[in-house]
Design a protein around this motif. Structure first.
Motif, PDB file in Angstrom:
ATOM      1  N   LYS A 115       0.826  -1.210   0.000  1.00 52.88           N
ATOM      2  CA  LYS A 115       0.000   0.000   0.000  1.00 52.88           C
ATOM      3  C   LYS A 115       0.858   1.257   0.000  1.00 52.88           C
ATOM      4  CE  LYS A 115      -4.067  -2.002   2.276  1.00 52.88           C
ATOM      5  NZ  LYS A 115      -4.936  -1.980   3.480  1.00 52.88           N
ATOM      6  N   ALA A 116       1.947   1.261   0.802  1.00 53.46           N
ATOM      7  CA  ALA A 116       2.828   2.425   0.846  1.00 53.46           C
ATOM      8  C   ALA A 116       3.474   2.652  -0.517  1.00 53.46           C
ATOM      9  CB  ALA A 116       3.892   2.233   1.925  1.00 53.46           C
ATOM     10  N   TYR A 117       3.903   1.575  -1.151  1.00 53.04           N
ATOM     11  CA  TYR A 117       4.530   1.702  -2.463  1.00 53.04           C
ATOM     12  C   TYR A 117       3.557   2.249  -3.507  1.00 53.04           C
ATOM     13  CZ  TYR A 117       6.199   0.296  -7.046  1.00 53.04           C
ATOM     14  OH  TYR A 117       6.549   0.294  -8.358  1.00 53.04           O
ATOM     15  N   ARG A 118       2.343   1.717  -3.526  1.00 56.12           N
ATOM     16  CA  ARG A 118       1.368   2.196  -4.513  1.00 56.12           C
ATOM     17  C   ARG A 118       1.067   3.678  -4.326  1.00 56.12           C
ATOM     18  NH1 ARG A 118      -2.814  -2.061  -6.718  1.00 56.12           N
ATOM     19  NH2 ARG A 118      -1.539  -3.946  -6.764  1.00 56.12           N
ATOM     20  N   ARG A 119       0.938   4.078  -3.075  1.00 56.54           N
ATOM     21  CA  ARG A 119       0.640   5.496  -2.810  1.00 56.54           C
ATOM     22  C   ARG A 119       1.779   6.385  -3.305  1.00 56.54           C
ATOM     23  NH1 ARG A 119       2.458   8.432   1.165  1.00 56.54           N
ATOM     24  NH2 ARG A 119       3.104   6.591   2.354  1.00 56.54           N
ATOM     25  N   LEU A 120       3.028   6.038  -2.969  1.00 60.46           N
ATOM     26  CA  LEU A 120       4.168   6.860  -3.385  1.00 60.46           C
ATOM     27  C   LEU A 120       4.397   6.794  -4.889  1.00 60.46           C
ATOM     28  CD1 LEU A 120       6.622   5.951  -0.473  1.00 60.46           C
ATOM     29  CD2 LEU A 120       5.485   8.142  -0.844  1.00 60.46           C
ATOM     30  N   ALA A 121       4.188   5.617  -5.475  1.00 60.20           N
ATOM     31  CA  ALA A 121       4.419   5.482  -6.909  1.00 60.20           C
ATOM     32  C   ALA A 121       3.442   6.332  -7.706  1.00 60.20           C
ATOM     33  CB  ALA A 121       4.302   4.012  -7.308  1.00 60.20           C
ATOM     34  N   ARG A 122       2.191   6.405  -7.246  1.00 60.53           N
ATOM     35  CA  ARG A 122       1.223   7.259  -7.945  1.00 60.53           C
ATOM     36  C   ARG A 122       1.606   8.740  -7.832  1.00 60.53           C
ATOM     37  NH1 ARG A 122      -2.653   3.425  -5.749  1.00 60.53           N
ATOM     38  NH2 ARG A 122      -3.586   2.221  -7.446  1.00 60.53           N
ATOM     39  N   GLU A 123       2.142   9.129  -6.684  1.00 55.23           N
ATOM     40  CA  GLU A 123       2.536  10.538  -6.493  1.00 55.23           C
ATOM     41  C   GLU A 123       3.764  10.896  -7.323  1.00 55.23           C
ATOM     42  OE1 GLU A 123       3.188  11.075  -2.369  1.00 55.23           O
ATOM     43  OE2 GLU A 123       1.080  10.774  -1.784  1.00 55.23           O
ATOM     44  N   LEU A 124       4.695   9.943  -7.452  1.00 50.27           N
ATOM     45  CA  LEU A 124       5.993  10.245  -8.056  1.00 50.27           C
ATOM     46  C   LEU A 124       6.108   9.796  -9.504  1.00 50.27           C
ATOM     47  CD1 LEU A 124       8.222   9.142  -5.037  1.00 50.27           C
ATOM     48  CD2 LEU A 124       7.597  11.485  -5.672  1.00 50.27           C
ATOM     49  N   HIS A 125       5.093   9.131 -10.034  1.00 53.89           N
ATOM     50  CA  HIS A 125       5.187   8.637 -11.405  1.00 53.89           C
ATOM     51  C   HIS A 125       5.462   9.802 -12.358  1.00 53.89           C
ATOM     52  CE1 HIS A 125       4.170   6.732 -15.210  1.00 53.89           C
ATOM     53  NE2 HIS A 125       4.292   5.568 -14.585  1.00 53.89           N
ATOM     54  N   PRO A 126       6.434   9.649 -13.274  1.00 55.01           N
ATOM     55  CA  PRO A 126       6.794  10.754 -14.183  1.00 55.01           C
ATOM     56  C   PRO A 126       5.635  11.292 -15.004  1.00 55.01           C
ATOM     57  CG  PRO A 126       8.434   9.005 -14.269  1.00 55.01           C
ATOM     58  CD  PRO A 126       7.313   8.482 -13.429  1.00 55.01           C
ATOM     59  N   ASP A 127       4.641  10.475 -15.298  1.00 56.67           N
ATOM     60  CA  ASP A 127       3.495  10.971 -16.067  1.00 56.67           C
ATOM     61  C   ASP A 127       2.634  11.919 -15.242  1.00 56.67           C
ATOM     62  OD1 ASP A 127       4.259   9.588 -18.278  1.00 56.67           O
ATOM     63  OD2 ASP A 127       2.993   7.840 -17.850  1.00 56.67           O
ATOM     64  N   VAL A 128       2.722  11.797 -13.911  1.00 56.82           N
ATOM     65  CA  VAL A 128       1.943  12.656 -13.029  1.00 56.82           C
ATOM     66  C   VAL A 128       2.796  13.778 -12.450  1.00 56.82           C
ATOM     67  CG1 VAL A 128       0.557  12.705 -10.911  1.00 56.82           C
ATOM     68  CG2 VAL A 128       0.421  10.737 -12.442  1.00 56.82           C
ATOM     69  N   ASN A 129       4.037  13.467 -12.138  1.00 62.44           N
ATOM     70  CA  ASN A 129       4.933  14.419 -11.479  1.00 62.44           C
ATOM     71  C   ASN A 129       6.247  14.463 -12.244  1.00 62.44           C
ATOM     72  OD1 ASN A 129       6.210  16.112  -9.701  1.00 62.44           O
ATOM     73  ND2 ASN A 129       5.902  14.820  -7.902  1.00 62.44           N
ATOM     74  N   PRO A 130       6.272  15.152 -13.397  1.00 59.89           N
ATOM     75  CA  PRO A 130       7.502  15.188 -14.209  1.00 59.89           C
ATOM     76  C   PRO A 130       8.616  15.957 -13.491  1.00 59.89           C
ATOM     77  CG  PRO A 130       5.873  16.708 -15.090  1.00 59.89           C
ATOM     78  CD  PRO A 130       5.187  15.945 -13.991  1.00 59.89           C
ATOM     79  N   GLY A 131       9.840  15.649 -13.852  1.00 58.89           N
ATOM     80  CA  GLY A 131      10.987  16.324 -13.252  1.00 58.89           C
ATOM     81  C   GLY A 131      12.023  15.323 -12.796  1.00 58.89           C
ATOM     82  N   ALA A 132      13.258  15.755 -12.800  1.00 57.39           N
ATOM     83  CA  ALA A 132      14.354  14.853 -12.462  1.00 57.39           C
ATOM     84  C   ALA A 132      14.296  14.403 -11.010  1.00 57.39           C
ATOM     85  CB  ALA A 132      15.701  15.544 -12.743  1.00 57.39           C
ATOM     86  N   GLU A 133      13.931  15.304 -10.093  1.00 53.37           N
ATOM     87  CA  GLU A 133      13.900  14.942  -8.678  1.00 53.37           C
ATOM     88  C   GLU A 133      12.836  13.879  -8.409  1.00 53.37           C
ATOM     89  OE1 GLU A 133      13.282  17.032  -4.272  1.00 53.37           O
ATOM     90  OE2 GLU A 133      13.295  18.253  -6.098  1.00 53.37           O
ATOM     91  N   ALA A 134      11.646  14.060  -8.976  1.00 50.48           N
ATOM     92  CA  ALA A 134      10.584  13.077  -8.781  1.00 50.48           C
ATOM     93  C   ALA A 134      10.956  11.742  -9.410  1.00 50.48           C
ATOM     94  CB  ALA A 134       9.272  13.594  -9.378  1.00 50.48           C
ATOM     95  N   GLU A 135      11.629  11.808 -10.567  1.00 54.72           N
ATOM     96  CA  GLU A 135      12.030  10.570 -11.222  1.00 54.72           C
ATOM     97  C   GLU A 135      13.019   9.792 -10.368  1.00 54.72           C
ATOM     98  OE1 GLU A 135      13.996   9.004 -15.441  1.00 54.72           O
ATOM     99  OE2 GLU A 135      13.605  11.141 -15.110  1.00 54.72           O
ATOM    100  N   GLU A 136      13.987  10.532  -9.731  1.00 57.42           N
ATOM    101  CA  GLU A 136      14.959   9.863  -8.884  1.00 57.42           C
ATOM    102  C   GLU A 136      14.292   9.246  -7.657  1.00 57.42           C
ATOM    103  OE1 GLU A 136      18.517   8.273  -7.961  1.00 57.42           O
ATOM    104  OE2 GLU A 136      17.990   9.377  -9.792  1.00 57.42           O
TER     105      GLU A 136
END
Length: 372
Positions: free
Chosen positions: A23-44
């Motif tokens: 559940k923690a992974y799914r929540r963070l992955a949705r927030e940080l996915h490049p299609d939703v949150n573009p940018g080098a920092e979010a990608e890292e």
């Protein structure tokens, strides 16, 4: 990656259960996915979260990590982790092809099976039945759209309507492009922000409905009749499945069936067997006269043409075949006994003797009724 505490990256305790880690992974992955949150920092950060989940979701890798070890590319020789991660996050079983079109919400409904019990008379002529079926029907509130009235599905923000997502992952083999169904929309390409309250966004509800059917003559137990399009309506108002009627023919106390013929047994008194008689019997379609010829024997078959069963495929009707059972009196008064003795003397009846064995229809009828 090895310098990061995987538990801290996912924001869970070291005692977290596998479900809590997922559940923690799914929540963070949705927030940080490049299609939703573009940018080098979010990608890292997305890479860190993905790697942390890769390690902690595998029991053996988690055990080694808790003991102080880690592998930058997960288990299975260093190459198996990312494929498993994307299947877990994007839901490989959720539908949607790899790089193909989004999955349709409208699907064919399931087939339904209803067992129908008929009387033997129904089999002779055929019968009309109104059958109650508990099945899925189209939701009248949303008419199969799955949405509250006045609303409609919206394009998925993650996959942008494609129903699948692609991701480039660096590995020892170079950059690998993966594609998997989008778990946010389940591969449909759209989401339903306001599901219909009546059907909970399914486009169909459970209900009891009446199906009218003409069951033809000549059916038998175990036969299944197919009614195309009379089964369950599919999700989102998809086409109906088929309805199957499984036939059971109830036992009849007088008549039984052999092919298209009806079988019965007629008890005949000894005087009537000797002298002959005419009697009226009740067949399945009304009274019919039956002539018993003089000298009829037990086991003889009397046939009434055209009073059997209408064939399932064909015309005309089978016959009604009646097996004769001559009833011998067991209680005689003195006068009756004297008459029988005198009759025997005058006819010079032969002594009893063994005769050729005969296994005729009457014997089969007798066995059938004995075992019924």
């Amino acid at each position: 990656m090895a310098d990061q505490d995987h538990y801290q990256v996912l924001g869970v305790s070291r005692e977290a259960t596998p479900d809590e880690i997922k559940k923690a992974y799914r929540r963070l992955a949705r927030e940080l996915h490049p299609d939703v949150n573009p940018g080098a920092e979010a990608e890292e950060k997305f890479k860190l979260v993905t790697h942390a989940y890769d390690v902690l979701s595998d029991p053996e890798q988690r055990r080694r990590y808790d003991m102080g070890g880690d592998s930058p590319f997960g288990g299975q020789g260093g190459f198996g982790g990312f494929g498993d991660i994307f299947e877990t996050f994007f839901g490989a079983a959720g539908g949607g092809g790899r790089g193909g079109q989004p999955r349709s919400r409208r699907e064919r409904g399931q087939d339904a099976l209803v067992r129908v019990t008929l009387e033997l008379g129904d089999v002779v002529f055929g019968v009309h039945r109104d059958i109650e079926v508990d099945t899925a029907v189209l939701c009248e509130t949303c008419d199969g759209s799955c949405c509250q009235p006045g609303t409609s599905p919206v394009t998925c923000e993650i996959c942008h309507g494609s129903g699948h997502v692609q991701r480039t992952v660096r590995s020892l083999l170079g950059n690998v492009v993966t594609s998997a169904p989008c778990t946010v929309c389940q591969g449909y390409g759209t989401t339903i922000p306001y599901p219909c309250a009546t059907c909970q966004g399914q486009g169909r509800v459970r209900a009891r409905r009446t199906v009218s059917v003409d069951i033809p003559a000549g059916v038998e137990s175990g036969l299944r009749l197919q009614m195309p399009g009379s089964g369950e309506v599919g999700p989102a108002g998809g086409p109906n499945g088929d309805l199957y009627l499984e036939i059971t023919v109830a036992h009849h106390d007088v008549f039984s069936r052999e092919g298209d013929d009806l079988l019965a047994t007629l008890d005949v008194s000894m005087p009537d067997a000797i002298l002959g008689t005419t009697t009226t019997i009740e067949s399945l379609d009304g009274p019919v006269d039956l002539e018993v010829r003089p000298g009829v024997q037990s086991g003889d078959i009397l046939t009434i043409k055209g009073r059997g069963i209408t064939p399932l495929r064909g015309s005309g009707r089978g016959d009604l075949r009646v097996g004769v059972h001559v009833v011998t009196p067991t209680r005689l008064d003195a006068k009756e006994r004297a008459l029988i003795v005198d009759f025997k003397k005058k006819t010079k009846a032969p002594d009893p003797k063994l005769a050729e064995f005969q296994q005729g229809l009457f014997a089969r009828l007798r066995d059938r009724f004995r075992n019924s």
